[in-house]
Design a protein around this motif. Structure first.
Motif, PDB file in Angstrom:
ATOM      1  N   TYR A  34       0.865  -1.024   0.068  1.00 48.65           N
ATOM      2  CA  TYR A  34       0.002  -0.015   0.037  1.00 48.65           C
ATOM      3  C   TYR A  34       0.784   1.265  -0.123  1.00 48.65           C
ATOM      4  CZ  TYR A  34      -4.406  -2.635   0.963  1.00 48.65           C
ATOM      5  OH  TYR A  34      -5.278  -3.232   0.740  1.00 48.65           O
ATOM      6  N   GLU A  77       1.509   5.233   1.121  1.00 50.27           N
ATOM      7  CA  GLU A  77       1.217   5.989   2.263  1.00 50.27           C
ATOM      8  C   GLU A  77      -0.326   6.391   2.047  1.00 50.27           C
ATOM      9  OE1 GLU A  77       3.773   8.832   3.794  1.00 50.27           O
ATOM     10  OE2 GLU A  77       5.581   7.644   2.782  1.00 50.27           O
ATOM     11  N   ARG A 137      -2.536   3.367   2.616  1.00 51.41           N
ATOM     12  CA  ARG A 137      -2.685   2.934   3.806  1.00 51.41           C
ATOM     13  C   ARG A 137      -3.369   3.686   4.925  1.00 51.41           C
ATOM     14  NH1 ARG A 137      -1.911  -1.886   5.630  1.00 51.41           N
ATOM     15  NH2 ARG A 137      -0.178  -2.141   4.277  1.00 51.41           N
ATOM     16  N   ALA A 138      -3.351   4.970   4.798  1.00 48.38           N
ATOM     17  CA  ALA A 138      -4.027   5.936   5.819  1.00 48.38           C
ATOM     18  C   ALA A 138      -5.844   5.603   5.549  1.00 48.38           C
ATOM     19  CB  ALA A 138      -3.495   7.044   5.455  1.00 48.38           C
ATOM     20  N   LYS A 172      -6.979   3.109   4.246  1.00 43.30           N
ATOM     21  CA  LYS A 172      -7.512   1.895   4.805  1.00 43.30           C
ATOM     22  C   LYS A 172      -7.760   1.719   6.361  1.00 43.30           C
ATOM     23  CE  LYS A 172      -5.862  -2.964   5.022  1.00 43.30           C
ATOM     24  NZ  LYS A 172      -4.808  -3.912   4.587  1.00 43.30           N
ATOM     25  N   ASP A 173      -6.595   2.426   7.017  1.00 43.37           N
ATOM     26  CA  ASP A 173      -6.830   2.474   8.472  1.00 43.37           C
ATOM     27  C   ASP A 173      -8.194   3.247   9.063  1.00 43.37           C
ATOM     28  OD1 ASP A 173      -4.422   1.115   8.508  1.00 43.37           O
ATOM     29  OD2 ASP A 173      -3.376   2.735   8.880  1.00 43.37           O
ATOM     30  N   CYS A 174      -8.619   4.025   8.067  1.00 41.50           N
ATOM     31  CA  CYS A 174      -9.983   4.854   8.583  1.00 41.50           C
ATOM     32  C   CYS A 174     -11.082   3.837   7.965  1.00 41.50           C
ATOM     33  CB  CYS A 174      -9.761   6.024   7.917  1.00 41.50           C
ATOM     34  SG  CYS A 174      -8.566   7.309   8.259  1.00 41.50           S
ATOM     35  N   SER A 213     -14.153   1.187   8.268  1.00 42.18           N
ATOM     36  CA  SER A 213     -14.803   0.702   9.480  1.00 42.18           C
ATOM     37  C   SER A 213     -14.633  -0.825   9.450  1.00 42.18           C
ATOM     38  CB  SER A 213     -16.333   0.655   9.243  1.00 42.18           C
ATOM     39  OG  SER A 213     -16.898  -0.290   8.000  1.00 42.18           O
ATOM     40  N   LYS A 269     -12.996  -3.237   6.273  1.00 42.12           N
ATOM     41  CA  LYS A 269     -11.982  -3.853   6.521  1.00 42.12           C
ATOM     42  C   LYS A 269     -11.878  -5.404   6.123  1.00 42.12           C
ATOM     43  CE  LYS A 269      -9.493  -0.695   9.655  1.00 42.12           C
ATOM     44  NZ  LYS A 269      -8.870  -0.396  11.003  1.00 42.12           N
ATOM     45  N   GLU A 308     -10.074  -7.397   3.184  1.00 42.60           N
ATOM     46  CA  GLU A 308      -9.076  -8.456   3.280  1.00 42.60           C
ATOM     47  C   GLU A 308      -9.601  -9.745   2.419  1.00 42.60           C
ATOM     48  OE1 GLU A 308      -8.953  -9.550   7.526  1.00 42.60           O
ATOM     49  OE2 GLU A 308      -8.438  -7.707   8.060  1.00 42.60           O
TER      50      GLU A 308
END
Length: 79
Positions: A8, A10, A13-14, A16-18, A20, A24, A28
């Motif tokens: 990913y 940057e 990735r940011a 993706k981290d946000c 729900s 997520k 996956e």
């Protein structure tokens, strides 16, 4: 068949981290499918060599390196 590694950027990735927990989980599942066949679950852009694939609640944009068996995710968008 070879398995691709997924990396990913940057920004992706940011994003993706946000996501729900439901998003997520769906992402996956998509990642597992793409790792086996990056062309079977996406649609290629008409403008460049990027691909897009949908998961529940979003879409990812990625490019594929067949030489190194890498999928580079350049964007994750929640919808």
């Amino acid at each position: 068949m070879a398995t691709y590694t997924i990396r990913y950027a940057e920004r992706a990735r940011a994003a993706k981290d946000c996501l729900s927990p439901r998003q997520k989980s769906s992402l996956e599942v998509l990642e597992k499918r793409l790792a086996g066949n990056p062309y079977g679950f996406g649609a290629q852009s008409n403008r460049d060599s990027s691909w897009s694939a949908f998961f529940t609640g979003g879409v990812i944009t990625y490019v594929v390196s067949n030489r190194y068996l890498i999928i580079n995710v350049i964007d994750v968008t929640a919808v």
